[in-house]
Design a protein around this motif. Sequence first.
Motif, PDB file in Angstrom:
ATOM      1  N   VAL A 355       0.813  -1.218   0.000  1.00 47.12           N
ATOM      2  CA  VAL A 355       0.000   0.000   0.000  1.00 47.12           C
ATOM      3  C   VAL A 355       0.849   1.271   0.000  1.00 47.12           C
ATOM      4  CG1 VAL A 355      -1.655   1.305   1.422  1.00 47.12           C
ATOM      5  CG2 VAL A 355      -1.953  -1.143   1.064  1.00 47.12           C
ATOM      6  N   SER A 356       1.901   1.262   0.805  1.00 40.11           N
ATOM      7  CA  SER A 356       2.636   2.518   1.010  1.00 40.11           C
ATOM      8  C   SER A 356       3.929   2.601   0.219  1.00 40.11           C
ATOM      9  CB  SER A 356       2.962   2.678   2.490  1.00 40.11           C
ATOM     10  OG  SER A 356       2.065   3.543   3.079  1.00 40.11           O
ATOM     11  N   HIS A 357       4.410   1.467  -0.266  1.00 37.21           N
ATOM     12  CA  HIS A 357       5.659   1.510  -1.031  1.00 37.21           C
ATOM     13  C   HIS A 357       5.419   1.284  -2.516  1.00 37.21           C
ATOM     14  CE1 HIS A 357       7.897   0.533   2.926  1.00 37.21           C
ATOM     15  NE2 HIS A 357       7.936   1.809   2.689  1.00 37.21           N
ATOM     16  N   ARG A 358       4.885   0.077  -2.849  1.00 35.20           N
ATOM     17  CA  ARG A 358       4.773  -0.270  -4.273  1.00 35.20           C
ATOM     18  C   ARG A 358       3.697   0.542  -4.991  1.00 35.20           C
ATOM     19  NH1 ARG A 358       8.195  -4.567  -4.847  1.00 35.20           N
ATOM     20  NH2 ARG A 358       8.256  -6.012  -3.106  1.00 35.20           N
ATOM     21  N   ALA A 359       2.494   0.671  -4.369  1.00 32.73           N
ATOM     22  CA  ALA A 359       1.390   1.357  -5.068  1.00 32.73           C
ATOM     23  C   ALA A 359       1.741   2.805  -5.427  1.00 32.73           C
ATOM     24  CB  ALA A 359       0.108   1.275  -4.233  1.00 32.73           C
ATOM     25  N   PRO A 360       2.225   3.628  -4.474  1.00 38.48           N
ATOM     26  CA  PRO A 360       2.573   5.013  -4.868  1.00 38.48           C
ATOM     27  C   PRO A 360       3.666   5.049  -5.937  1.00 38.48           C
ATOM     28  CG  PRO A 360       2.581   4.781  -2.480  1.00 38.48           C
ATOM     29  CD  PRO A 360       2.434   3.411  -3.036  1.00 38.48           C
ATOM     30  N   ALA A 361       4.600   4.089  -5.879  1.00 39.11           N
ATOM     31  CA  ALA A 361       5.677   4.075  -6.883  1.00 39.11           C
ATOM     32  C   ALA A 361       5.085   3.805  -8.264  1.00 39.11           C
ATOM     33  CB  ALA A 361       6.711   3.011  -6.518  1.00 39.11           C
ATOM     34  N   ILE A 362       4.161   2.852  -8.329  1.00 34.25           N
ATOM     35  CA  ILE A 362       3.550   2.519  -9.625  1.00 34.25           C
ATOM     36  C   ILE A 362       2.741   3.722 -10.136  1.00 34.25           C
ATOM     37  CG2 ILE A 362       1.836   1.032 -10.768  1.00 34.25           C
ATOM     38  CD1 ILE A 362       2.818  -1.219  -8.824  1.00 34.25           C
ATOM     39  N   ILE A 363       1.954   4.330  -9.219  1.00 35.02           N
ATOM     40  CA  ILE A 363       1.131   5.492  -9.631  1.00 35.02           C
ATOM     41  C   ILE A 363       2.041   6.603 -10.167  1.00 35.02           C
ATOM     42  CG2 ILE A 363      -0.400   7.334  -8.778  1.00 35.02           C
ATOM     43  CD1 ILE A 363      -1.539   5.223  -6.813  1.00 35.02           C
ATOM     44  N   TYR A 364       3.128   6.851  -9.469  1.00 38.48           N
ATOM     45  CA  TYR A 364       4.017   7.943  -9.891  1.00 38.48           C
ATOM     46  C   TYR A 364       4.665   7.617 -11.243  1.00 38.48           C
ATOM     47  CZ  TYR A 364       6.932  12.052  -9.414  1.00 38.48           C
ATOM     48  OH  TYR A 364       7.510  13.274  -9.607  1.00 38.48           O
ATOM     49  N   ASP A 365       5.011   6.349 -11.432  1.00 36.40           N
ATOM     50  CA  ASP A 365       5.615   5.965 -12.713  1.00 36.40           C
ATOM     51  C   ASP A 365       4.620   6.102 -13.865  1.00 36.40           C
ATOM     52  OD1 ASP A 365       8.194   5.643 -12.046  1.00 36.40           O
ATOM     53  OD2 ASP A 365       8.163   3.463 -11.848  1.00 36.40           O
ATOM     54  N   VAL A 366       3.344   5.793 -13.576  1.00 36.89           N
ATOM     55  CA  VAL A 366       2.312   5.994 -14.610  1.00 36.89           C
ATOM     56  C   VAL A 366       2.252   7.481 -14.967  1.00 36.89           C
ATOM     57  CG1 VAL A 366      -0.184   5.918 -15.063  1.00 36.89           C
ATOM     58  CG2 VAL A 366       0.956   3.959 -13.975  1.00 36.89           C
ATOM     59  N   TYR A 367       2.274   8.320 -13.925  1.00 36.11           N
ATOM     60  CA  TYR A 367       2.264   9.778 -14.138  1.00 36.11           C
ATOM     61  C   TYR A 367       3.482  10.207 -14.974  1.00 36.11           C
ATOM     62  CZ  TYR A 367       3.268  14.641 -12.856  1.00 36.11           C
ATOM     63  OH  TYR A 367       3.614  15.961 -12.875  1.00 36.11           O
ATOM     64  N   LEU A 368       4.663   9.662 -14.652  1.00 36.88           N
ATOM     65  CA  LEU A 368       5.871  10.020 -15.410  1.00 36.88           C
ATOM     66  C   LEU A 368       5.724   9.610 -16.876  1.00 36.88           C
ATOM     67  CD1 LEU A 368       8.833   9.138 -12.984  1.00 36.88           C
ATOM     68  CD2 LEU A 368       8.006  11.389 -13.620  1.00 36.88           C
ATOM     69  N   ARG A 369       5.189   8.395 -17.059  1.00 38.08           N
ATOM     70  CA  ARG A 369       5.002   7.885 -18.425  1.00 38.08           C
ATOM     71  C   ARG A 369       4.029   8.778 -19.207  1.00 38.08           C
ATOM     72  NH1 ARG A 369       6.589   2.643 -20.099  1.00 38.08           N
ATOM     73  NH2 ARG A 369       6.866   1.706 -18.070  1.00 38.08           N
ATOM     74  N   LEU A 370       2.907   9.136 -18.534  1.00 36.88           N
ATOM     75  CA  LEU A 370       1.886   9.965 -19.203  1.00 36.88           C
ATOM     76  C   LEU A 370       2.429  11.347 -19.565  1.00 36.88           C
ATOM     77  CD1 LEU A 370      -1.296   9.099 -17.092  1.00 36.88           C
ATOM     78  CD2 LEU A 370      -0.751   8.353 -19.416  1.00 36.88           C
ATOM     79  N   THR A 371       3.409  11.817 -18.759  1.00 39.37           N
ATOM     80  CA  THR A 371       3.961  13.151 -19.053  1.00 39.37           C
ATOM     81  C   THR A 371       5.241  13.043 -19.879  1.00 39.37           C
ATOM     82  OG1 THR A 371       4.988  13.075 -16.871  1.00 39.37           O
ATOM     83  CG2 THR A 371       2.958  14.365 -17.067  1.00 39.37           C
ATOM     84  N   GLY A 372       5.434  11.882 -20.512  1.00 41.78           N
ATOM     85  CA  GLY A 372       6.519  11.716 -21.474  1.00 41.78           C
ATOM     86  C   GLY A 372       7.900  11.527 -20.842  1.00 41.78           C
ATOM     87  N   ARG A 373       7.915  11.192 -19.534  1.00 41.04           N
ATOM     88  CA  ARG A 373       9.219  10.998 -18.893  1.00 41.04           C
ATOM     89  C   ARG A 373       9.469   9.520 -18.611  1.00 41.04           C
ATOM     90  NH1 ARG A 373       8.649  15.417 -14.320  1.00 41.04           N
ATOM     91  NH2 ARG A 373       6.449  15.069 -14.755  1.00 41.04           N
ATOM     92  N   LYS A 374      10.720   9.223 -18.273  1.00 45.13           N
ATOM     93  CA  LYS A 374      11.095   7.819 -18.070  1.00 45.13           C
ATOM     94  C   LYS A 374      10.683   7.360 -16.656  1.00 45.13           C
ATOM     95  CE  LYS A 374      15.042   4.871 -18.746  1.00 45.13           C
ATOM     96  NZ  LYS A 374      16.198   4.677 -17.973  1.00 45.13           N
ATOM     97  N   PRO A 375       9.913   6.281 -16.549  1.00 40.19           N
ATOM     98  CA  PRO A 375       9.555   5.818 -15.201  1.00 40.19           C
ATOM     99  C   PRO A 375      10.787   5.296 -14.459  1.00 40.19           C
ATOM    100  CG  PRO A 375       8.740   4.304 -16.867  1.00 40.19           C
ATOM    101  CD  PRO A 375       9.404   5.416 -17.593  1.00 40.19           C
TER     102      PRO A 375
END
Length: 515
Positions: A355-375
Amino acid sequence: MSTIAAFYGSKSILITGATGFLGKVLMEKLFRTSPDLKIIYVLVRPKAGQTLQQRVFQILNSKLFEKVKEICPNVHEKIRPVSADLNQHDFGISKEDMDELLSSTNIVFHCAATVRFDDPLRHAVQLNVTATQQLLSMASQMPKLEAFIHLSTAFSNCNLKHIDEVIYPCSVEPKKIIDSMEWLDDAIIDEITPKLIGDRPNTYTYTKALGEIVVQQEGANMNIAIIRPSIVGATWQEPFPGWVDNLNGPNGLIIAAGKGFLRAIKATPMAIADLIPADTVVNLTLAAGWYTAVHRPKSTLIYHCTSGNLNPCNWLKMGLQVLATFEKVPFEKAFRRPKADFTATSFTTHYWNAVSHRAPAIIYDVYLRLTGRKPRVTKLMNRLLRTISMLEYFINHSWEWSTHNTEMLMSMLSPEDQRMFNFDVRQLNWLEYIENYVVGVKKYLLKEDMAGVPEARQHLKRLRNIHYLFNIALFLIIWRLLIARWQTARNVWFFIVSFCSKFLSYFRASSTLKL
Ligand SMILES: CCCCCCCCCCCCCCCCCCCCCC(=O)SCCNC(=O)CCNC(=O)[C@H](O)C(C)(C)COP(=O)(O)OP(=O)(O)OC[C@H]1O[C@@H](n2cnc3c(N)ncnc32)[C@H](O)[C@@H]1OP(=O)(O)O
Ligand SMILES: NC(=O)C1=CN([C@@H]2O[C@H](COP(=O)(O)OP(=O)(O)OC[C@H]3O[C@@H](n4cnc5c(N)ncnc54)[C@H](OP(=O)(O)O)[C@@H]3O)[C@@H](O)[C@H]2O)C=CC1
């Protein structure tokens, strides 16, 4: 006048591992307190595209050596880098260098080691056992040798609960292990590693234990001492508080917690956090060098350099003070607000990891991907979780180390030496030390300027607002989905709405009556 400082004056000293964390603090103290020493030979290998001279030059020009350069302006002339790789036969030292080392050295400090917990046994044996054996063989050919000081670890016998200042035997003789590494192939070594290390947690602690036995066996005719520090932390006082320069031990976890990556860790809150400041270890090491050379004890003395039995601090106290310091001096560009907790069971640890480690990391990487950056955050998180799994053993166990030899050594020092080479950990104020430690991590490891603290605070406020918004949005989405699909949720919703509207009309009616 300090007896110990005077002792090291005019001496030729050989240090292995001088480019490492403890090695640097040791060299700094030697130059600062005995600027008239003859020479320090440092065994260094070229690394990361730098020659050995460049590596040494970089160390001498670092902040750690600022005071030294005032006290000993010709420090560059007093340090002799010798090209050496401890993985090679005779360390790959040239004949001329070897002759000079053998004929001149008075004191040897052996700090080099692999401190990685996950090193393959072959490599850990090579560096922590075979290289120690080779160095002792070199030392036995040094006619002017007065003392050989070996840096081990208080965890070399971490399979025991109570540890005395003695060398404990291992099930297989080090010589047999060294021999077998020559002919066994890697696959077989990997297979037998768990059996050999037994109830120790890693190859590091096992090979450090083997290294001690080698020192005892091969150094029988020399003046030898073994120093066993526990978890070496940032400097306490010298040359300034909070100096630290690598990600080992607690350092990486402090960064991870301060940047908001680490939110939960499995720990026993009341277990002793046996930290020991780096300058305390160095002071004890130098005092032991002097005592070993001058008093020549009949047998190899082992000194526990630990804090637990003299001035205990537990993980809870440490963790809370780390978090309190983040409030005062936040790290820059945090991923989330620093808010870590200790978990008690494997189940809760897995839950918080998800909940506190993997999920936020995945969400943030999705955000990075959507904004054209490298996860990159998931990869970082996986590495952090792996590191935690390696360190967990040490925060879920407690040990008792006897410190008779260390206390005896303290009593042998003159009042001046007790002040100048202070290793009395009873004087340590933990809260102050931990605060300086965290600030040191920020300044010297993360290279963050204290002028950036107000901006870091603003960033944390923004993160708090994003956190609240995210929670409200999440609640509304879940609630909307529930209402759409579930009659009971709809009933509850209507009940709450009608209750609130009745309450409001009653409130309005009663306030009208009062008027
Ligand atoms: C209220 C609750 C509050 C809660 C609050 C919570 C707050 C916090 C609480 C605190 C609790 C503390 C608990 C501590 C227990 C310690 C026990 C130690 C005891 C033993 C002591 C000893 O007797 S023994 C010395 C210690 N021995 C180690 O402690 C080695 C460990 N460790 C490794 O065994 C490897 O580390 C391991 C892990 C395999 C990963 O291995 P790995 O391969 O995944 O990662 P690496 O370490 O190799 O490095 C990864 C990347 O960092 C780069 N990097 C490396 N150094 C760098 C540098 N200086 N500057 C820049 N970058 C650097 C590197 O270049 C890599 O970057 P890149 O990938 O880009 O190249
Ligand atoms: N830090 C801690 O928490 C503790 C440390 N100790 C002990 O203290 C000693 C020093 O530890 P620390 O300073 O933290 O460790 P570091 O990892 O910071 O330093 C290790 C040193 O060994 C050198 N080294 C490694 N491999 C070789 C090689 N093949 N040839 C030449 N030199 C090599 C490194 O050189 P290079 O820079 O080239 O890699 C570096 O100078 C070790 O013996 C360790 O076991 C004991 C208890 C706790």
